[in-house]
Design an enzyme around this catalytic site. Sequence first.
Site, PDB file in Angstrom:
ATOM      1  N   LYS A  48       0.809  -1.196   0.000  1.00 27.16           N
ATOM      2  CA  LYS A  48       0.000   0.000   0.000  1.00 27.16           C
ATOM      3  C   LYS A  48       0.852   1.260   0.000  1.00 27.16           C
ATOM      4  O   LYS A  48       0.387   2.347  -0.302  1.00 27.16           O
ATOM      5  CB  LYS A  48      -0.867   0.025   1.263  1.00 27.16           C
ATOM      6  CG  LYS A  48      -1.812  -1.146   1.410  1.00 27.16           C
ATOM      7  CD  LYS A  48      -2.580  -1.020   2.743  1.00 27.16           C
ATOM      8  CE  LYS A  48      -3.345  -2.286   3.061  1.00 27.16           C
ATOM      9  NZ  LYS A  48      -3.894  -2.236   4.447  1.00 27.16           N
ATOM     10  N   GLY A  49       2.101   1.119   0.401  1.00 24.30           N
ATOM     11  CA  GLY A  49       2.921   2.279   0.733  1.00 24.30           C
ATOM     12  C   GLY A  49       3.115   3.311  -0.358  1.00 24.30           C
ATOM     13  O   GLY A  49       3.336   4.483  -0.066  1.00 24.30           O
ATOM     14  N   GLU A  78       7.646   2.476  -6.001  1.00 25.26           N
ATOM     15  CA  GLU A  78       7.735   1.868  -4.665  1.00 25.26           C
ATOM     16  C   GLU A  78       7.929   2.964  -3.617  1.00 25.26           C
ATOM     17  O   GLU A  78       8.503   4.017  -3.911  1.00 25.26           O
ATOM     18  CB  GLU A  78       8.911   0.873  -4.669  1.00 25.26           C
ATOM     19  CG  GLU A  78       9.282   0.255  -3.340  1.00 25.26           C
ATOM     20  CD  GLU A  78       8.218  -0.659  -2.739  1.00 25.26           C
ATOM     21  OE1 GLU A  78       7.081  -0.208  -2.562  1.00 25.26           O
ATOM     22  OE2 GLU A  78       8.558  -1.820  -2.404  1.00 25.26           O
ATOM     23  N   ASP A  79       7.472   2.705  -2.385  1.00 21.43           N
ATOM     24  CA  ASP A  79       7.651   3.699  -1.323  1.00 21.43           C
ATOM     25  C   ASP A  79       9.100   3.744  -0.843  1.00 21.43           C
ATOM     26  O   ASP A  79       9.711   4.810  -0.771  1.00 21.43           O
ATOM     27  CB  ASP A  79       6.692   3.441  -0.144  1.00 21.43           C
ATOM     28  CG  ASP A  79       6.795   2.030   0.440  1.00 21.43           C
ATOM     29  OD1 ASP A  79       7.540   1.181  -0.101  1.00 21.43           O
ATOM     30  OD2 ASP A  79       6.118   1.770   1.455  1.00 21.43           O
ATOM     31  N   ASP A  99      14.550  -1.264   1.084  1.00 21.11           N
ATOM     32  CA  ASP A  99      15.294  -1.562   2.299  1.00 21.11           C
ATOM     33  C   ASP A  99      16.285  -2.685   1.960  1.00 21.11           C
ATOM     34  O   ASP A  99      17.373  -2.431   1.439  1.00 21.11           O
ATOM     35  CB  ASP A  99      14.273  -1.949   3.378  1.00 21.11           C
ATOM     36  CG  ASP A  99      14.879  -2.118   4.754  1.00 21.11           C
ATOM     37  OD1 ASP A  99      16.016  -1.665   4.967  1.00 21.11           O
ATOM     38  OD2 ASP A  99      14.219  -2.714   5.624  1.00 21.11           O
ATOM     39  N   LYS A 148      17.075   3.131   1.374  1.00 24.33           N
ATOM     40  CA  LYS A 148      18.029   2.873   2.474  1.00 24.33           C
ATOM     41  C   LYS A 148      19.146   1.996   1.913  1.00 24.33           C
ATOM     42  O   LYS A 148      19.165   0.784   2.107  1.00 24.33           O
ATOM     43  CB  LYS A 148      17.328   2.095   3.602  1.00 24.33           C
ATOM     44  CG  LYS A 148      16.264   2.837   4.358  1.00 24.33           C
ATOM     45  CD  LYS A 148      15.792   1.932   5.502  1.00 24.33           C
ATOM     46  CE  LYS A 148      14.516   2.395   6.110  1.00 24.33           C
ATOM     47  NZ  LYS A 148      13.963   1.421   7.074  1.00 24.33           N
ATOM     48  N   PHE A 157      13.460   3.895  10.913  1.00 21.65           N
ATOM     49  CA  PHE A 157      12.137   3.495  10.427  1.00 21.65           C
ATOM     50  C   PHE A 157      11.303   4.752  10.200  1.00 21.65           C
ATOM     51  O   PHE A 157      11.139   5.567  11.112  1.00 21.65           O
ATOM     52  CB  PHE A 157      11.460   2.577  11.443  1.00 21.65           C
ATOM     53  CG  PHE A 157      10.240   1.915  10.890  1.00 21.65           C
ATOM     54  CD1 PHE A 157      10.341   0.753  10.140  1.00 21.65           C
ATOM     55  CD2 PHE A 157       8.984   2.458  11.117  1.00 21.65           C
ATOM     56  CE1 PHE A 157       9.207   0.149   9.611  1.00 21.65           C
ATOM     57  CE2 PHE A 157       7.846   1.852  10.587  1.00 21.65           C
ATOM     58  CZ  PHE A 157       7.962   0.689   9.835  1.00 21.65           C
ATOM     59  N   ASP A 181       3.631   3.354   6.645  1.00 20.89           N
ATOM     60  CA  ASP A 181       2.853   3.110   7.870  1.00 20.89           C
ATOM     61  C   ASP A 181       3.696   2.594   9.022  1.00 20.89           C
ATOM     62  O   ASP A 181       4.814   2.091   8.842  1.00 20.89           O
ATOM     63  CB  ASP A 181       1.770   2.070   7.597  1.00 20.89           C
ATOM     64  CG  ASP A 181       2.344   0.652   7.510  1.00 20.89           C
ATOM     65  OD1 ASP A 181       3.318   0.453   6.757  1.00 20.89           O
ATOM     66  OD2 ASP A 181       1.854  -0.244   8.211  1.00 20.89           O
ATOM     67  N   ARG A 216      -0.132   6.589   7.562  1.00 20.57           N
ATOM     68  CA  ARG A 216       0.123   6.699   6.120  1.00 20.57           C
ATOM     69  C   ARG A 216      -0.294   8.067   5.575  1.00 20.57           C
ATOM     70  O   ARG A 216       0.245   8.542   4.583  1.00 20.57           O
ATOM     71  CB  ARG A 216      -0.663   5.633   5.343  1.00 20.57           C
ATOM     72  CG  ARG A 216      -0.190   4.203   5.556  1.00 20.57           C
ATOM     73  CD  ARG A 216      -0.874   3.288   4.530  1.00 20.57           C
ATOM     74  NE  ARG A 216      -0.775   1.889   4.882  1.00 20.57           N
ATOM     75  CZ  ARG A 216       0.276   1.108   4.574  1.00 20.57           C
ATOM     76  NH1 ARG A 216       1.300   1.602   3.934  1.00 20.57           N
ATOM     77  NH2 ARG A 216       0.275  -0.173   4.903  1.00 20.57           N
TER      78      ARG A 216
HETATM   79  P1  5GP Z   1      12.545  -4.686   1.360  1.00 22.33           P
HETATM   80  O1  5GP Z   1      12.035  -5.918   0.713  1.00 22.33           O
HETATM   81  O2  5GP Z   1      13.298  -3.786   0.428  1.00 22.33           O
HETATM   82  O3  5GP Z   1      13.349  -4.991   2.586  1.00 22.33           O
HETATM   83  O4  5GP Z   1      11.309  -3.961   1.964  1.00 22.33           O
HETATM   84  C1  5GP Z   1      10.574  -3.017   1.340  1.00 22.33           C
HETATM   85  C2  5GP Z   1       9.289  -2.814   2.120  1.00 22.33           C
HETATM   86  O5  5GP Z   1       9.523  -2.822   3.540  1.00 22.33           O
HETATM   87  C3  5GP Z   1       8.723  -1.455   1.805  1.00 22.33           C
HETATM   88  O6  5GP Z   1       7.872  -1.500   0.700  1.00 22.33           O
HETATM   89  C4  5GP Z   1       7.996  -1.122   3.098  1.00 22.33           C
HETATM   90  O7  5GP Z   1       6.703  -1.683   3.069  1.00 22.33           O
HETATM   91  C5  5GP Z   1       8.789  -1.818   4.191  1.00 22.33           C
HETATM   92  N1  5GP Z   1       9.722  -0.891   4.833  1.00 22.33           N
HETATM   93  C6  5GP Z   1      11.068  -0.910   4.807  1.00 22.33           C
HETATM   94  N2  5GP Z   1      11.590   0.097   5.520  1.00 22.33           N
HETATM   95  C7  5GP Z   1      10.545   0.780   6.022  1.00 22.33           C
HETATM   96  C8  5GP Z   1      10.431   1.951   6.838  1.00 22.33           C
HETATM   97  O8  5GP Z   1      11.399   2.599   7.266  1.00 22.33           O
HETATM   98  N3  5GP Z   1       9.160   2.380   7.124  1.00 22.33           N
HETATM   99  C9  5GP Z   1       8.055   1.719   6.695  1.00 22.33           C
HETATM  100  N4  5GP Z   1       6.868   2.219   7.051  1.00 22.33           N
HETATM  101  N5  5GP Z   1       8.121   0.620   5.911  1.00 22.33           N
HETATM  102  C10 5GP Z   1       9.363   0.162   5.575  1.00 22.33           C
END
Ligand code: 5GP
Length: 169
Positions: free
Chosen positions: A35-36, A91-92, A95, A123, A144, A151, A157
């Site tokens: 949803k982000g 994408e939001d 990570d 990140k 975070f 969220d 959000r």
């Molecule tokens: P990845 O697969 O790259 O580790 O994760 C990406 C997803 O993790 C993002 O789409 C998001 O939903 C969540 N995420 C990672 N870091 C954060 C953060 O700092 N804040 C929030 N709210 N979600 C995060």
Amino acid sequence: MLLTRSEIDRRVNDLAGQISRDYAGCDLLLIGVLKGAFIFMADLARALSIPCQTDFIRAASYGAGSESSGTIVITKDVDAEVRGRDVLIIEDIIDTGLTLRHIVDTLMLRQPKSIKVCAFLDKRRRRKIPFEADYVGFSMEDGFVVGYGLDFNEQDRHWPDVYVIPNPV
Ligand code: 5GP
């Protein structure tokens, strides 16, 4: 606070200008990751000066707390035809990189003409696998963040600015 609404507006407009130039004359399909990304995508799409179609995909990551486990499952697929299109995934935040790696690999199997990624936040230092976005709003260190679509337990959000939450549980 990490980013104010006006800083975000300026950067989103810059990105939209760059994307509008890069995709001029293309069959652009924006795919937002739910949803982000819903607020970022809404702002970005409205700032584009070229035609595009919009769709959404949703992925769940099974693991502990706020960290990706590596097991990613698509829980809502795109409706649009991907084959032969110029796909830009919105994408939001990136990570570990695991979610986007899975989404890109899944969509690649459908033979788009091109596929690129635009992430609001990155990140970079937290990757578990190498993954580079083609367009990045802002790079950040560890921490975070919430707001602007992001969220904490489905809250926050709707906040127009982005905040860092110390020690989310
Ligand atoms: P990845 O697969 O790259 O580790 O994760 C990406 C997803 O993790 C993002 O789409 C998001 O939903 C969540 N995420 C990672 N870091 C954060 C953060 O700092 N804040 C929030 N709210 N979600 C995060």
